[in-house]
Design an enzyme around this catalytic site. Structure first.
Site, PDB file in Angstrom:
ATOM      1  CG  ASN A 121      -8.803  -1.524  11.960  1.00  0.00           C
ATOM      2  OD1 ASN A 121      -7.870  -2.201  11.537  1.00  0.00           O
ATOM      3  ND2 ASN A 121      -9.207  -0.423  11.355  1.00  0.00           N
ATOM      4  CG  ASP A 123      -0.300  -0.543   2.481  1.00  0.00           C
ATOM      5  OD1 ASP A 123       0.940  -0.524   2.568  1.00  0.00           O
ATOM      6  OD2 ASP A 123      -1.033  -0.968   3.384  1.00  0.00           O
ATOM      7  CD  GLU A 133      -8.506   0.926   7.684  1.00  0.00           C
ATOM      8  OE1 GLU A 133      -8.455  -0.034   8.480  1.00  0.00           O
ATOM      9  OE2 GLU A 133      -7.817   1.952   7.823  1.00  0.00           O
ATOM     10  CG  HIS A 152      -5.731  -2.326   8.905  1.00  0.00           C
ATOM     11  ND1 HIS A 152      -5.818  -0.965   9.063  1.00  0.00           N
ATOM     12  CD2 HIS A 152      -4.429  -2.624   9.195  1.00  0.00           C
ATOM     13  CE1 HIS A 152      -4.637  -0.491   9.420  1.00  0.00           C
ATOM     14  NE2 HIS A 152      -3.782  -1.465   9.502  1.00  0.00           N
TER      15      HIS A 152
HETATM   16  C1  F6R Z   1       1.543  -1.465   6.156  1.00  0.00           C
HETATM   17  C2  F6R Z   1       0.205  -2.031   6.251  1.00  0.00           C
HETATM   18  C3  F6R Z   1      -0.557  -2.046   7.523  1.00  0.00           C
HETATM   19  C4  F6R Z   1       0.301  -2.319   8.763  1.00  0.00           C
HETATM   20  C5  F6R Z   1      -0.553  -2.278  10.018  1.00  0.00           C
HETATM   21  C6  F6R Z   1       0.275  -2.462  11.271  1.00  0.00           C
HETATM   22  O1  F6R Z   1       2.063  -1.571   4.854  1.00  0.00           O
HETATM   23  O2  F6R Z   1      -0.301  -2.473   5.272  1.00  0.00           O
HETATM   24  O3  F6R Z   1      -1.565  -3.023   7.446  1.00  0.00           O
HETATM   25  O4  F6R Z   1       0.911  -3.569   8.636  1.00  0.00           O
HETATM   26  O5  F6R Z   1      -1.230  -1.069  10.111  1.00  0.00           O
HETATM   27  O6  F6R Z   1       1.140  -1.374  11.412  1.00  0.00           O
HETATM   28  P1  F6R Z   1       2.260  -1.358  12.544  1.00  0.00           P
HETATM   29  O7  F6R Z   1       3.209  -2.456  12.194  1.00  0.00           O
HETATM   30  O8  F6R Z   1       2.897  -0.009  12.411  1.00  0.00           O
HETATM   31  O9  F6R Z   1       1.569  -1.588  13.830  1.00  0.00           O
END
Ligand code: F6R
Length: 257
Positions: free
Chosen positions: A137, A67, A144, A139
């Site tokens: 959440n 992403d 989301e 994701h």
């Molecule tokens: C990042 C992504 C997100 C993160 C998730 C956890 O490329 O796609 O899904 O993996 O938000 O983020 P952290 O590791 O910062 O807690």
């Protein structure tokens, strides 16, 4: 589904690096799906160390990132382009021609751009090994809650929770993008193998729902239950509790509430 519980963040990172290094060695032309965020930072450090030691060659590998924030150019310090360059790409020998990250600066026909990203993954032979983090959440990528479990790469509005979790990286909330381009859940499920890393108490509930809960669009990661080769690698919350208990001298029972 394989659930691997490691003692601490360092062990999660080194075990994940061991798995990825093994996959790259047995298939040098591997197509990797990569994630950003705080979770894979230790993993990238371990992979860089293996590469520097002469033990890991990425020269024939290809990568696709999950992403990118909409509106951020690659030069923006909070863009995922910048993150990947700083924390991984500039330290290993992955050819820039083989690196793919959604372009956050596109405008106009988003659907056509996203279809092209999907096409590019397909043309590379599909993703062999997808690395994931998980949001509070549930994701994965920026899929989301309520994302279609069949979704493909697309423009997605970020949830309130995700904005709350990431706004501190920006000078003020108004600077934080409210949308992102993300691979879909269907895109992730097409990967041949998935390795999800999780660390921290704030992720415990999401991980539990993803592994044991019903498959639901309310918890995107629960869709991974439908994947034939997925590993969840997480830090033991019990150990973290024990450690916190010692450090703060409080009853472990209190922590469990
Ligand atoms: C990042 C992504 C997100 C993160 C998730 C956890 O490329 O796609 O899904 O993996 O938000 O983020 P952290 O590791 O910062 O807690």
């Amino acid at each position: 589904m394989l659930v691997v519980i490691k003692k601490d963040y360092e062990e999660v990172s080194s075990e994940a690096a061991r798995i990825i290094a093994g996959a790259v060695r047995s298939n040098p032309t591997i197509v990797l799906g990569l994630a950003t965020g705080s979770t894979p930072l230790g993993l990238y450090k371990e992979l860089i160390a293996l590469h520097r030691a002469g033990d890991l060659d990425f020269s024939q590998a290809t990568s696709f990132n999950l992403d990118e924030y909409l509106g951020l150019p690659a030069s923006h310090p909070q863009s995922f382009h910048f993150f990947m360059k700083q924390n991984f790409f500039s330290h290993v020998n992955l050819s820039s021609a083989n690196v793919h990250i959604p372009d956050g600066t596109i405008s106009g026909d988003y659907d056509a751009y996203c279809a092209q990203y999907e096409q590019c993954i397909k043309a590379a032979g599909g993703i062999d090994l997808q690395i994931l983090g998980i949001g509070r959440n549930g994701h994965v990528g920026f899929n989301e809650p309520t994302s279609s479990l069949a979704s493909r790469t697309r423009l997605k509005a970020l949830s309130r929770e995700t904005v709350d979790d990431n706004r501190h990286f920006f000078a003020n909330e108004s600077e934080m993008p409210k949308c992102a381009i993300t691979m879909g859940i269907g895109t992730i499920l097409d990967s041949r193998r998935v390795l999800l890393l999780a660390s921290g108490r704030s992720k415990a509930a999401a991980v539990a729902k993803a592994i044991e809960g019903p498959i639901t669009s309310s918890v995107s990661a629960s869709a991974l239950q439908m994947h034939a080769d997925v590993t969840f690698m997480k830090r033991s919350v019990t150990n973290a509790n024990r450690w916190r208990h010692r450090r703060h001298k409080i009853s472990p029972r209190r922590l469990q509430r």
